[in-house]
Every structure is written in C-alpha cells, then in structure tokens.
Design a protein around this motif. Structure first.
Motif, mmCIF file in Angstrom:
data_model
loop_
_atom_site.group_PDB
_atom_site.id
_atom_site.type_symbol
_atom_site.label_atom_id
_atom_site.label_comp_id
_atom_site.label_asym_id
_atom_site.label_seq_id
_atom_site.Cartn_x
_atom_site.Cartn_y
_atom_site.Cartn_z
ATOM 1 N N PHE A 75 30.236 17.807 -35.350
ATOM 2 C CA PHE A 75 31.064 18.998 -35.041
ATOM 3 C C PHE A 75 31.454 19.972 -36.369
ATOM 4 O O PHE A 75 31.332 21.047 -36.314
ATOM 5 C CB PHE A 75 32.555 18.337 -34.474
ATOM 6 N N ILE A 76 31.447 19.237 -37.641
ATOM 7 C CA ILE A 76 31.712 19.902 -38.786
ATOM 8 C C ILE A 76 30.306 20.065 -39.654
ATOM 9 O O ILE A 76 30.678 20.731 -40.594
ATOM 10 C CB ILE A 76 32.825 19.315 -39.608
ATOM 11 N N PRO A 274 35.724 11.547 -30.040
ATOM 12 C CA PRO A 274 34.380 11.981 -29.324
ATOM 13 C C PRO A 274 34.783 12.420 -27.965
ATOM 14 O O PRO A 274 33.993 13.631 -27.547
ATOM 15 C CB PRO A 274 33.529 10.711 -29.268
ATOM 16 N N ALA A 275 35.619 11.545 -27.331
ATOM 17 C CA ALA A 275 35.817 12.230 -25.816
ATOM 18 C C ALA A 275 36.461 13.703 -25.568
ATOM 19 O O ALA A 275 36.156 14.389 -24.887
ATOM 20 C CB ALA A 275 36.565 11.078 -25.158
ATOM 21 N N VAL A 276 37.405 13.836 -26.718
ATOM 22 C CA VAL A 276 37.985 15.102 -26.855
ATOM 23 C C VAL A 276 37.066 16.152 -27.100
ATOM 24 O O VAL A 276 37.034 17.559 -26.342
ATOM 25 C CB VAL A 276 38.928 15.020 -27.933
ATOM 26 N N ILE A 277 36.095 16.214 -28.036
ATOM 27 C CA ILE A 277 35.154 17.001 -28.639
ATOM 28 C C ILE A 277 34.410 17.333 -27.195
ATOM 29 O O ILE A 277 33.999 18.461 -27.116
ATOM 30 C CB ILE A 277 34.467 16.701 -29.863
ATOM 31 N N ASP A 278 33.836 16.293 -26.714
ATOM 32 C CA ASP A 278 32.913 16.427 -25.514
ATOM 33 C C ASP A 278 33.451 17.128 -24.326
ATOM 34 O O ASP A 278 33.123 17.970 -23.773
ATOM 35 C CB ASP A 278 32.296 15.088 -24.954
ATOM 36 N N TRP A 279 34.770 16.860 -24.283
ATOM 37 C CA TRP A 279 35.485 17.287 -22.991
ATOM 38 C C TRP A 279 35.664 18.786 -23.166
ATOM 39 O O TRP A 279 35.764 19.613 -22.228
ATOM 40 C CB TRP A 279 37.037 16.604 -22.927
ATOM 41 N N GLU A 281 33.911 20.866 -24.990
ATOM 42 C CA GLU A 281 32.708 21.491 -24.908
ATOM 43 C C GLU A 281 32.299 21.575 -23.240
ATOM 44 O O GLU A 281 31.861 22.816 -23.014
ATOM 45 C CB GLU A 281 31.815 20.671 -25.474
ATOM 46 N N ALA A 282 32.418 20.521 -22.685
ATOM 47 C CA ALA A 282 32.059 20.572 -20.968
ATOM 48 C C ALA A 282 32.832 21.696 -20.608
ATOM 49 O O ALA A 282 32.305 22.351 -19.531
ATOM 50 C CB ALA A 282 32.133 19.191 -20.717
ATOM 51 N N ARG A 283 34.231 21.656 -20.785
ATOM 52 C CA ARG A 283 35.238 22.467 -20.034
ATOM 53 C C ARG A 283 34.965 23.966 -20.276
ATOM 54 O O ARG A 283 34.935 24.771 -19.466
ATOM 55 C CB ARG A 283 36.627 21.835 -20.126
ATOM 56 N N TRP A 286 32.878 25.448 -27.348
ATOM 57 C CA TRP A 286 33.426 25.480 -28.421
ATOM 58 C C TRP A 286 33.265 26.970 -28.853
ATOM 59 O O TRP A 286 34.281 27.558 -29.600
ATOM 60 C CB TRP A 286 33.001 24.535 -29.472
ATOM 61 N N SER A 287 32.069 27.270 -28.649
ATOM 62 C CA SER A 287 32.063 28.787 -29.079
ATOM 63 C C SER A 287 32.872 29.919 -28.396
ATOM 64 O O SER A 287 33.536 30.617 -28.877
ATOM 65 C CB SER A 287 30.455 29.418 -29.427
ATOM 66 N N ALA A 288 32.820 29.658 -26.991
ATOM 67 C CA ALA A 288 33.667 30.301 -26.273
ATOM 68 C C ALA A 288 35.251 30.391 -26.561
ATOM 69 O O ALA A 288 36.105 31.217 -26.660
ATOM 70 C CB ALA A 288 33.399 30.196 -24.717
ATOM 71 N N ILE A 289 35.526 28.933 -26.892
ATOM 72 C CA ILE A 289 37.156 28.977 -27.362
ATOM 73 C C ILE A 289 37.353 29.511 -28.531
ATOM 74 O O ILE A 289 38.431 30.359 -28.663
ATOM 75 C CB ILE A 289 37.198 27.411 -27.644
ATOM 76 N N ARG A 290 36.444 29.452 -29.520
ATOM 77 C CA ARG A 290 36.768 30.126 -30.957
ATOM 78 C C ARG A 290 36.751 31.623 -30.763
ATOM 79 O O ARG A 290 37.521 32.358 -31.391
ATOM 80 C CB ARG A 290 35.478 29.765 -31.813
#
Ligand SMILES: Cc1ncc(COP(=O)(O)O)c(C=O)c1O
Length: 394
Positions: A75-76, A274-279, A281-283, A286-290
């Motif tokens: 992620f980083i 790991p589950a948070v980062i994946d969740w 991303e799937a939902r 990350w680029s859309a969130i940022r």
C-alpha cells in the motif's frame, strides 16, 4: 479553481459509517472514522482473541504479521521487512528519536507546524541530551511548495543530526514537498524522518522512491483502520539501530522480533489491516477515494474562504492540500468572547451539531476541515453559516 464539488461515491453516506447520525463530522483528520463493515472485521478478531487468548494472541498473531506487513508494504510502496507495527505515530516517532544517541552539539530540525505531541517529544529528548531543537517557522499564507522546503533547508547545518518533517501538517493541513527535503538530507548524510501520520489513504505513497531514513504512518486516520494501527518503516541501513519505545522479549533479536511483541496489548487493529485495505479497495477503490476527498477539500476551502471573506492560507487551486484545509475564522470577537479555542470547538459541537477542530495559531484561531467519503457539500455550508451566525451574535 474547482467550481463544483465532486459527486459522492456510491454507498458512502453516513449510514454506512459508525458515526452517529445527525452530526456534521468535519474532523476525520484527528482519529479517523470507520465504516460499519470495518468495525465488524475488528469485532470478529476480538471475539477470536477472547475465545482462545493464547492461540489468538501468540500463534495466530505470529502467523498473521507477515501478511499485515506485506499488505502495508504494498500500500505504501515499501519493503515489508522494514515495517515495525506500532499503535500510533507517537509510538513510532518515540521509538526512533529515543533510539538515537544525541550529543550536546547535535541539532534537530523540525517546523513550527509540527504536531505538538511530537514537538514535545523533541523538547524532552533535547532537554535530556543537550541537543538543540531548531523549530523552523513556515510563513502563512504559503504560496507554493518551495516556501516550506526553502525554510527547512536553510535551517540545516553541519550539526544537524535529524530532520523531522511532516508529510501533511496537523494544525495547518499543508501538504509538504518532502521529496526535495529528503533528497537534500540524504545527499548530506543527515537522517530524515517523515511524519506521515495523515498520509496513508490521503496521498498516494511510494516510500521506497522517496527514500527517507524513517517513514511513520497512522492507518486509523485516512485508511479507516481500527484505532491502534500505526507503522514505522526504517531504511535497511538503520534497522539494527532502532528499537521500539517498549523493549520486550525480542531485544537484540532483530528489527522484526523487537517490534512484533511489545507486551500484552490489543493487536486486533493490526490484524484487521489487510482486510481493511482490501475492503476499501473493493468497495470504492483507493484512487477514487483519494481523488474524491481531495476535490471535496478543495471545494470546501474555496467555499469557506468566500463565505468568511478572509484571505486563504494556501492557494485556492488546492495545490498544497490533501484532504484537509485550514482557514482563518471570519472577522469577529471570538477570542475575547470564548475562554479559549476549545470552548469555541465545544460550542460548535453542542449548539450547532458540528464537530470541527479549532486551533490556536499564535496570531489567531484557525479552523481545519476534513473531507472524507461521508461528507457532503452541505456540511461545509452548515459550518460557514454556523460560524458566521456566532460571529454576528457576539
Ligand atoms: C502530524 C502528526 N503526527 C503525529 C500525530 C500523532 O498521532 P497519534 O496520536 O495517533 O500518535 C498526529 C496526530 O494527529 C499528527 O497529525
């Protein structure tokens, strides 16, 4: 200059988050906030911990940690072997700064926009060792990224042992160009710690390309992980020189062993990462969130500057912003009427249902707004009206 706010991402409104309805929550930056699904992920882990504490807290944890670090590393943009898990950025920075044996002639460079708890730590270390803390003022308004970089570079000299620079400043929400500062420090052989407490989830990160000595991040802010998930990434050349703030069984068994166990604690936040980062991303992705959060922060910044009729502290283009913006209050006798800035913050919470941090910034009070997926333009409109109506009533 953004003229209209971004469209909300699907299924992102407040009902999907743990935040209580009916409040305008503009302080994601302080402790983050979590979607309901993420709360449930941590709950499951906690239930498992209570069902079989030895298995869960020792064997399962040992098994889970490599995946936790790999997930954060991907992620980083950093080597997972350099990641030590901590509860928060304060713990990570304590680990680094208290591992360095400062001499009386050494100097530490930080800025006046640093997080107060971190500056307090630096003052403590200097007090104990005789080293000198240079708190570099960064002028507001800031016109471009070069302003901060120049101020910091001018404060570096042959005695500088450590430069500590925020990726995104807490009181003033400045997104600092850390790349130029890191490059300069590395060329001169000076250790540099980037305090990225706000950065993961807000900015796209490539820590390996950035190349600091240390990079510190919180995952419970903009990644929306459970509270208690932070990391310290250390460059390979320094891993045998840094020890966690809490020394435990793993002392001198190597970087990973030292950080993996720091006494009995609730490590469910780490395991959830790991589950948070994946969740997320799937939902939403990350680029859309940022992109959403940055666009909303820029729009809110312009709206509030116009509504309050004050000069902005950063360009209206948003080039120095991530997902937060800091502004001056409108004209009004706030500082004579309220006991202190926190009294105004509480007044906004209790009388107007708005949670937003108010900062005492020397020559006046600032308000810092955050933009997260659950925020809508009307939240900032409500803040603009509330603060103006308070000013008019004083
Ligand atoms: C820039 C910065 N550094 C460090 C911290 C400390 O984070 P924590 O309280 O999670 O240790 C914060 C908290 O907001 C921060 O904004």
């Amino acid at each position: 200059m953004p003229l209209s706010p971004p469209d909300p991402l699907p299924n992102s409104d407040l009902s999907h988050w743990m935040l209580s309805p009916g409040q305008v929550y503009l302080n994601h930056g302080s402790f983050g906030a979590r979607p309901r699904a993420i709360h449930a992920i941590q709950d499951d882990i906690r239930v498992g911990n209570e069902a079989s504490p030895i298995d869960a807290l020792v064997d399962q944890m040992i098994e889970a940690l490599p995946a936790v670090k790999s997930s954060i590393g991907a992620f980083i943009g950093a080597d997972p072997d350099g990641i030590g898990m901590v509860q928060n950025a304060s713990e990570a920075i304590n680990s680094v700064v208290r591992s360095i044996e400062f001499e009386p002639d050494d100097e530490i460079v930080a800025t006046t926009h640093g997080y107060n708890a971190v500056l307090q730590l630096l003052r403590y270390v200097c007090h104990r060792t005789g080293a000198l803390l240079r708190e570099v003022p960064v002028e507001l308004p800031a016109h471009d990224a070069g302003d901060t970089v120049d101020s910091v570079l001018q404060a570096i000299n042959e005695r500088t042992r450590l430069v500590l620079i925020d990726h995104v400043t807490s009181p003033t929400a400045l997104h600092i160009d850390v790349t130029s500062i890191v490059q300069h420090c590395r060329q001169r052989g000076i250790d540099v710690l980037v305090d990225g407490a706000h950065a993961p989830g807000m900015l796209e990160l490539d820590v390996a390309a950035l190349g600091p000595t240390w990079y510190v991040g919180n995952l419970h802010k903009w990644v929306c992980a459970p509270i208690g998930a932070g990391f310290l990434w250390t460059d390979e050349s320094h891993r045998d020189r840094v020890h966690p703030a809490i020394i435990s069984h793993g002392y001198l068994d190597g970087y990973a062993a030292e950080f993996d166990w720091q006494g009995t604690r609730d490590m469910s936040a780490w395991r959830a990462v790991p589950a948070v980062i994946d969740w997320m991303e799937a939902r939403w992705g990350w680029s859309a969130i940022r992109a959403h959060n940055h666009a909303l922060a820029c729009w809110a910044h312009v709206h509030l500057v116009e509504a309050w009729g004050r000069d902005p502290l950063t360009p209206l283009s948003g080039e120095l912003l991530g997902s937060m913006a800091a502004l001056r209050l409108p004209e009004g006798p706030f500082e004579t009427h309220f006991d202190d800035h926190l009294a105004l913050q509480r007044h906004l919470r209790h009388e107007h249902g708005i949670e937003v941090p108010v900062m005492d910034w020397g020559d006046g009070w600032l308000i810092r707004v955050s933009a997260q997926l659950y925020n809508r333009p009307e939240d900032y409109v409500a803040l603009a009206h509330a603060v103006k109506s308070i000013a008019e009533s004083l």
